[in-house]
Write a protein that holds these residues in place. Structure first.
Motif, PDB file in Angstrom:
ATOM      1  N   ALA A   1     -10.452   8.727  27.436  1.00  0.00           N
ATOM      2  CA  ALA A   1      -9.108   8.646  26.849  1.00  0.00           C
ATOM      3  C   ALA A   1      -9.004   7.315  26.104  1.00  0.00           C
ATOM      4  N   ARG A   2      -9.286   7.358  24.830  1.00  0.00           N
ATOM      5  CA  ARG A   2      -9.274   6.125  24.027  1.00  0.00           C
ATOM      6  C   ARG A   2      -8.073   6.078  23.097  1.00  0.00           C
ATOM      7  N   TRP A   3      -7.017   6.783  23.467  1.00  0.00           N
ATOM      8  CA  TRP A   3      -5.861   6.869  22.584  1.00  0.00           C
ATOM      9  C   TRP A   3      -4.749   5.898  22.942  1.00  0.00           C
ATOM     10  N   ALA A   4      -4.919   5.074  23.959  1.00  0.00           N
ATOM     11  CA  ALA A   4      -3.903   4.075  24.316  1.00  0.00           C
ATOM     12  C   ALA A   4      -4.438   2.678  24.026  1.00  0.00           C
ATOM     13  N   ALA A   5      -3.526   1.754  23.804  1.00  0.00           N
ATOM     14  CA  ALA A   5      -3.920   0.361  23.619  1.00  0.00           C
ATOM     15  C   ALA A   5      -4.524  -0.145  24.925  1.00  0.00           C
TER      16      ALA A   5
END
Length: 162
Positions: A143-147
């Protein structure tokens, strides 16, 4: 096919489904304010990519949740998942006094689950959790979609808090 026959899709919460950016400030001070960090979780905005993947996964899998959040956060977590329209599913949480690294606690639970059920995928933002799960043979979506937050990474690995 009953739920017990369906494969599992295992989702992390923080920075996978829930955007924790607004509460990172509680971890960036010394000492870290864990009570405030977790108390602010009900206000987490959902992460659209993670929510969409969970809903999509529910078509073929039983969606379950595996989080490093402590057990004392269960009610808030259940309410937050329902408010986002996420699939109902079992939630595995850390015991309130468990300070082991997330990669140890999560891998232990994944292995237990895999004894009786197929795990189709683990979705998690913690690179160390993902690496260990892949080494153990699990399929992983990072999950690389959050800061990202350096303070949160330290907390996950060294302090065993989330």
């Amino acid at each position: 096919m009953t739920d017990n026959d369906r494969p599992l899709a295992v989702f992390d919460l923080d920075n996978t489904l829930a955007d924790t950016a607004h509460r990172q400030r509680f971890l960036e001070r010394a000492p870290r304010d864990w009570d405030a960090f977790f108390a602010a979780a009900p206000q987490d905005p959902p992460l659209a990519e993670g929510v969409a993947l969970a809903r999509e996964s529910a078509e073929e899998c039983e969606v379950v949740y595996l989080t490093g959040r402590p057990e004392r956060c269960r009610r808030d977590t259940v309410d937050w998942l329902a408010a986002q329209g996420l699939p109902e599913g079992r939630i595995w949480m850390r015991r309130n006094n468990d300070r082991r690294p997330a990669r140890r606690t999560k891998l232990e639970i994944l292995r237990d689950l895999a004894r009786t059920r197929e795990i189709r995928v683990l979705v998690d933002d913690d690179e160390l959790v993902c690496e260990d799960a892949e080494r153990a043979g699990f399929t992983v979506v990072r999950a690389r979609w959050a800061a990202t937050s350096a303070a949160l990474k330290v907390a996950q690995e060294r302090e065993g808090r989330t």
